[in-house]
Design an enzyme around this catalytic site. Sequence first.
Site, PDB file in Angstrom:
ATOM      1  N   SER A   1       0.093  -7.763   8.774  1.00 29.29           N
ATOM      2  CA  SER A   1       0.257  -6.988   9.743  1.00 29.29           C
ATOM      3  C   SER A   1       0.078  -7.837  11.256  1.00 29.29           C
ATOM      4  O   SER A   1      -0.927  -8.494  11.400  1.00 29.29           O
ATOM      5  CB  SER A   1      -0.726  -5.609   9.808  1.00 29.29           C
ATOM      6  OG  SER A   1      -0.685  -5.107  11.098  1.00 29.29           O
TER       7      SER A   1
ATOM      8  N   SER B   1      -3.696  -8.177  12.128  1.00 31.28           N
ATOM      9  CA  SER B   1      -4.730  -9.093  11.329  1.00 31.28           C
ATOM     10  C   SER B   1      -3.957 -10.424  11.202  1.00 31.28           C
ATOM     11  O   SER B   1      -4.670 -11.260  10.706  1.00 31.28           O
ATOM     12  CB  SER B   1      -4.814  -8.575  10.256  1.00 31.28           C
ATOM     13  OG  SER B   1      -3.952  -8.098   9.120  1.00 31.28           O
TER      14      SER B   1
ATOM     15  N   TYR C   1       7.345   2.535   3.829  1.00 37.19           N
ATOM     16  CA  TYR C   1       7.716   2.763   5.047  1.00 37.19           C
ATOM     17  C   TYR C   1       7.983   4.255   5.111  1.00 37.19           C
ATOM     18  O   TYR C   1       8.749   4.784   4.431  1.00 37.19           O
ATOM     19  CB  TYR C   1       8.902   2.058   5.621  1.00 37.19           C
ATOM     20  CG  TYR C   1       8.301   0.172   5.470  1.00 37.19           C
ATOM     21  CD1 TYR C   1       7.483  -0.262   6.289  1.00 37.19           C
ATOM     22  CD2 TYR C   1       9.390  -0.549   4.686  1.00 37.19           C
ATOM     23  CE1 TYR C   1       7.111  -1.448   6.181  1.00 37.19           C
ATOM     24  CE2 TYR C   1       9.372  -1.877   4.600  1.00 37.19           C
ATOM     25  CZ  TYR C   1       7.943  -2.350   5.742  1.00 37.19           C
ATOM     26  OH  TYR C   1       7.595  -3.756   5.598  1.00 37.19           O
ATOM     27  N   HIS C   2       7.850   4.977   6.360  1.00 35.22           N
ATOM     28  CA  HIS C   2       8.206   6.432   6.445  1.00 35.22           C
ATOM     29  C   HIS C   2       9.182   6.538   7.289  1.00 35.22           C
ATOM     30  O   HIS C   2       9.328   7.634   8.011  1.00 35.22           O
ATOM     31  CB  HIS C   2       6.743   7.047   6.504  1.00 35.22           C
ATOM     32  CG  HIS C   2       6.034   6.546   8.052  1.00 35.22           C
ATOM     33  ND1 HIS C   2       6.476   6.804   9.069  1.00 35.22           N
ATOM     34  CD2 HIS C   2       5.088   5.753   8.055  1.00 35.22           C
ATOM     35  CE1 HIS C   2       5.662   6.344   9.963  1.00 35.22           C
ATOM     36  NE2 HIS C   2       4.718   5.479   9.193  1.00 35.22           N
TER      37      HIS C   2
ATOM     38  N   SER D   1       5.253  -6.560   9.917  1.00 39.98           N
ATOM     39  CA  SER D   1       4.668  -7.267   8.740  1.00 39.98           C
ATOM     40  C   SER D   1       5.655  -8.281   8.085  1.00 39.98           C
ATOM     41  O   SER D   1       5.286  -9.474   7.681  1.00 39.98           O
ATOM     42  CB  SER D   1       3.960  -6.277   7.833  1.00 39.98           C
ATOM     43  OG  SER D   1       3.054  -5.704   8.392  1.00 39.98           O
TER      44      SER D   1
ATOM     45  N   GLN E   1       0.982  -1.344   0.014  1.00 41.05           N
ATOM     46  CA  GLN E   1       0.185  -0.061  -0.128  1.00 41.05           C
ATOM     47  C   GLN E   1       0.661   1.223   0.110  1.00 41.05           C
ATOM     48  O   GLN E   1       0.749   1.954  -0.855  1.00 41.05           O
ATOM     49  CB  GLN E   1      -0.839   0.055   1.168  1.00 41.05           C
ATOM     50  CG  GLN E   1      -1.868   1.171   1.104  1.00 41.05           C
ATOM     51  CD  GLN E   1      -2.961   1.181   2.211  1.00 41.05           C
ATOM     52  OE1 GLN E   1      -3.061  -0.106   2.740  1.00 41.05           O
ATOM     53  NE2 GLN E   1      -3.803   2.033   2.566  1.00 41.05           N
ATOM     54  N   ASP E   2       1.485   1.609   1.052  1.00 36.95           N
ATOM     55  CA  ASP E   2       2.364   2.802   1.361  1.00 36.95           C
ATOM     56  C   ASP E   2       3.811   2.354   1.532  1.00 36.95           C
ATOM     57  O   ASP E   2       4.124   1.448   2.484  1.00 36.95           O
ATOM     58  CB  ASP E   2       1.835   3.330   2.419  1.00 36.95           C
ATOM     59  CG  ASP E   2       1.991   5.057   2.276  1.00 36.95           C
ATOM     60  OD1 ASP E   2       1.674   5.581   1.259  1.00 36.95           O
ATOM     61  OD2 ASP E   2       2.257   5.583   3.379  1.00 36.95           O
TER      62      ASP E   2
ATOM     63  N   PHE F   1       7.389  -3.984   1.392  1.00 40.42           N
ATOM     64  CA  PHE F   1       7.502  -5.026   2.611  1.00 40.42           C
ATOM     65  C   PHE F   1       8.934  -5.104   3.017  1.00 40.42           C
ATOM     66  O   PHE F   1       9.574  -5.387   3.916  1.00 40.42           O
ATOM     67  CB  PHE F   1       7.069  -6.451   2.461  1.00 40.42           C
ATOM     68  CG  PHE F   1       5.498  -6.628   2.488  1.00 40.42           C
ATOM     69  CD1 PHE F   1       4.800  -6.349   3.538  1.00 40.42           C
ATOM     70  CD2 PHE F   1       4.796  -6.659   1.371  1.00 40.42           C
ATOM     71  CE1 PHE F   1       3.347  -6.428   3.420  1.00 40.42           C
ATOM     72  CE2 PHE F   1       3.386  -6.582   1.259  1.00 40.42           C
ATOM     73  CZ  PHE F   1       2.631  -6.463   2.475  1.00 40.42           C
TER      74      PHE F   1
ATOM     75  N   ASN G   1       4.145  -1.378  -4.189  1.00 42.96           N
ATOM     76  CA  ASN G   1       3.208  -0.506  -3.506  1.00 42.96           C
ATOM     77  C   ASN G   1       2.444   0.182  -4.416  1.00 42.96           C
ATOM     78  O   ASN G   1       2.688   0.673  -5.654  1.00 42.96           O
ATOM     79  CB  ASN G   1       4.054   0.492  -2.512  1.00 42.96           C
ATOM     80  CG  ASN G   1       4.623  -0.207  -1.518  1.00 42.96           C
ATOM     81  OD1 ASN G   1       3.682  -0.921  -0.441  1.00 42.96           O
ATOM     82  ND2 ASN G   1       5.615   0.417  -1.002  1.00 42.96           N
TER      83      ASN G   1
ATOM     84  N   HIS H   1      -4.063  -9.325   6.013  1.00 38.59           N
ATOM     85  CA  HIS H   1      -2.775  -8.399   5.647  1.00 38.59           C
ATOM     86  C   HIS H   1      -1.744  -9.181   6.703  1.00 38.59           C
ATOM     87  O   HIS H   1      -2.320  -9.635   7.819  1.00 38.59           O
ATOM     88  CB  HIS H   1      -2.630  -6.954   6.044  1.00 38.59           C
ATOM     89  CG  HIS H   1      -1.600  -6.322   5.563  1.00 38.59           C
ATOM     90  ND1 HIS H   1      -0.557  -6.000   6.570  1.00 38.59           N
ATOM     91  CD2 HIS H   1      -1.306  -5.493   4.570  1.00 38.59           C
ATOM     92  CE1 HIS H   1       0.294  -5.350   5.975  1.00 38.59           C
ATOM     93  NE2 HIS H   1       0.019  -4.932   4.819  1.00 38.59           N
TER      94      HIS H   1
END
Length: 297
Positions: free
Chosen positions: A263, A266, A140-141, A162, A137-138, A151, A197, A261
Amino acid sequence: MIGQKTINSFFSPVSKKRASKETNETTKDAIEPKKPKIAAADPEPPGSPLSPEQLEKMARNKRAALERLASGLTPQGFSESWRRELLFEFTKPYFKDLTKFVSDERRRGTVYPPADQVFTWTQMCDIRDVKVVILGQDPYHGPGQAHGLCFSVKRPVPPPPSLENMYKELASDVEGFKHPGHGDLSGWAQQGVLLLNAVLTVRAHQANSHKDKGWEVFTDAVVQWLSNNLQGLVFLLWGAYAQKKGSAINRKHHHVLQAVHPSPLSAHRGFFGCKHFSKTNELLKKSGKSPIDWKAL
């Protein structure tokens, strides 16, 4: 009766001159019918249709012109095999707006991954050698994490939660798999695992800060190209977001495996035990493709 009008009084009297003219015209029409009016000459008919050779030449010229235009718009680090197939995206208004947005963001602060690593996923294998697609999705920040593969993190950054859960599932699913001690998934990407992503950049410490700026349109185009032009790919869609993004995949031509996911929020609801890694290899073999060596990290 006094005051009563005759029927003739409702019509104007016809002058002798007018009556004589109408009689003469009627007689003339009977003897010499009027010639039909000739319409103005039509424009010259169009030329004959273009030959297949001419159409092919026009298509080549158009593509050459677009390639010249796109060459100046191709992002840094975008490899040639991917550029050839996706170059039309670079000329579209949304991509120009997106490029400006990311450039402005970098001037104002820190953006991950670095500019030369945003398209790492195009550098690992030829576009036509992709066998497996994992959608994230996005990026890593955090500092030093994102490097253009979903990932994945560059060494020596510790694997995020994750990815740790992915390693746990691999250890139970793939015989001989052991935690590699790092989080760099380049070894998979080089074998044809596209780690993509949906959004390719992010503002430091602000998750989803580059959401809905155009990246989703671009990565949709990537997924659509793969779906339309290749056969027998295995798409791993983990979580509702990835599953929605993969909804347009042609499932008659490709295999789709879905789970929650990985994560920590979940993973215990269906990611652990999904056996997607071994199932992927079984599907690849059925499609006549070589399996992925998940241990090669």
